[in-house]
Write a protein that holds these residues in place. Sequence first.
Motif, PDB file in Angstrom:
ATOM      1  N   ALA A 299       1.145  -1.132  -0.095  1.00 18.74           N
ATOM      2  CA  ALA A 299       0.318   0.057   0.271  1.00 18.74           C
ATOM      3  C   ALA A 299       0.553   1.226   0.009  1.00 18.74           C
ATOM      4  N   TYR A 300       1.869   1.174   1.159  1.00 17.81           N
ATOM      5  CA  TYR A 300       2.882   2.735   1.064  1.00 17.81           C
ATOM      6  C   TYR A 300       3.599   2.331  -0.466  1.00 17.81           C
ATOM      7  N   ARG A 301       3.919   1.264  -1.261  1.00 19.13           N
ATOM      8  CA  ARG A 301       4.581   1.475  -1.986  1.00 19.13           C
ATOM      9  C   ARG A 301       3.721   2.170  -3.398  1.00 19.13           C
ATOM     10  N   ILE A 302       2.679   1.715  -3.415  1.00 19.19           N
ATOM     11  CA  ILE A 302       1.395   2.027  -4.580  1.00 19.19           C
ATOM     12  C   ILE A 302       1.258   3.608  -4.217  1.00 19.19           C
ATOM     13  N   VAL A 303       0.900   4.474  -3.056  1.00 21.18           N
ATOM     14  CA  VAL A 303       0.523   5.136  -2.991  1.00 21.18           C
ATOM     15  C   VAL A 303       2.063   6.180  -3.035  1.00 21.18           C
ATOM     16  N   GLN A 304       3.291   5.713  -2.615  1.00 19.22           N
ATOM     17  CA  GLN A 304       4.223   6.618  -3.586  1.00 19.22           C
ATOM     18  C   GLN A 304       4.437   6.778  -5.239  1.00 19.22           C
ATOM     19  N   GLU A 305       4.094   5.567  -5.267  1.00 15.97           N
ATOM     20  CA  GLU A 305       4.524   5.777  -6.927  1.00 15.97           C
ATOM     21  C   GLU A 305       3.497   6.291  -7.591  1.00 15.97           C
ATOM     22  N   SER A 306       2.203   6.367  -6.949  1.00 18.78           N
ATOM     23  CA  SER A 306       1.446   7.849  -8.037  1.00 18.78           C
ATOM     24  C   SER A 306       1.521   8.624  -7.597  1.00 18.78           C
ATOM     25  N   LEU A 307       2.064   9.071  -6.137  1.00 20.62           N
ATOM     26  CA  LEU A 307       2.269  10.888  -5.869  1.00 20.62           C
ATOM     27  C   LEU A 307       3.407  10.926  -7.054  1.00 20.62           C
ATOM     28  N   THR A 308       3.733  10.079  -7.351  1.00 22.55           N
ATOM     29  CA  THR A 308       5.351  10.300  -8.281  1.00 22.55           C
ATOM     30  C   THR A 308       4.608  10.669  -9.832  1.00 22.55           C
ATOM     31  N   ASN A 309       3.341   9.326 -10.609  1.00 26.64           N
ATOM     32  CA  ASN A 309       2.905   9.649 -11.985  1.00 26.64           C
ATOM     33  C   ASN A 309       2.513  10.832 -11.090  1.00 26.64           C
ATOM     34  N   ALA A 310       1.567  11.615 -10.250  1.00 28.56           N
ATOM     35  CA  ALA A 310       0.936  12.578 -10.521  1.00 28.56           C
ATOM     36  C   ALA A 310       1.948  13.585 -10.795  1.00 28.56           C
TER      37      ALA A 310
END
Length: 397
Positions: A299-310
């Motif tokens: 979950a942490y990595r998914i949020v981290q990567e999503s913020l990076t993409n944003a």
Amino acid sequence: MPVRLPRPRRFDVYIALGSLLGGLLLWALGLATRPATEVYVLLPGRWPVLLPLCVMAGCELLRRTAPRIALLTGTAAIVLDLLTQGNLVTILMYTDLMYAAVLYGPPASAHRIPRITGLLTVAGAVVPFAVWREPEALLIGVATGLVAFGPASTGLIVRNHRQAADAARLRAEQTALLAEMDRVQAVTAERARMARELHDMVANHLSAIAIHSTAALSLDDPKTSQDALVVIRENSVEGLAEMRRLIGILRDSSGDVEPSAAPTLDGLAALVDGARTNGLDVTLDTERSEVPAPVELAAYRIVQESLTNALKHAAPGRVTVSLARRDGSLVVSVTSPYGDRDAPRAPGSGAGLVGMRERVALLDGTFEAAPEDAPQGKIWAVRATLPVDDTLEGDTA
């Protein structure tokens, strides 16, 4: 069409030639297995002995290439030899043909010949003794056993040992092949895991560096350039620290270097603060809940990567991060404005989406990432459903 027999093996040629020469030597010396005056010798004299000897030597050429033909022909030759004074080498060659027929012949013959010779051995001992009532009649069965049943049994034993050795070698090869496949799969899985970790740890910092450096170059404003350089330096230092830590772990072969603690959901607030520092307008909505460590890390990595993409691709607007427990699963949702943007874009390779999808697949969850229509306009939505095993709840080590 004439039947063409296969070419004999070199070793079989040596056996046939040596046996023929040995038999001729005994014949030249006048050594025979029976005297000419014996009643069973129907073909007296020295010359009839040579015919079964030569035929048997010819059969030795086929002992491996055509074992059944060699045995049948050799059986006719040994019967002919019994009508002469006999030659010891002819008998020895027949025992070798019997052995070779069982060892090299088809499986059906290999099991049938010992049974037949065993019955002939018993019959050769019982029938003459019942007819003549003489103990010496039992020697016929003994001779039959030595010439036929003994070699056939030996051939069957050797054949079974060879088959067992071949089966063991095949199992060893299959085990080695499976071990190699397991090793390749383990290496591939480890490389994929390392790629995901490296991408998740470093991509966020590098994306921020790329975007802020582009902004600093495109705007002729000393204050804006100064702020951008500060953000670039912070992300550079953090990215280098993460890179050095990962390289240190990979290079250490003794296992003395302890990996840092895996990030947890408690670190989402700091993650969101870092995204805000990089220029994103982020809101965080999360329900505090104990989940297993693998689910927490994913979950942490998914949020981290999503913020990076944003940060790299999202249009101006608010980015929303939410985590909630629903029906025994942890649902992670990250939405960001979708459309054209005036700010600089960082190049993307799609590795982030692949990594998120792989993390969710490892936990048997579901993952979606696609544009959607919303009341505030078009958005890019990332949603992951991660199953939570209730027996592992509270294990966040």
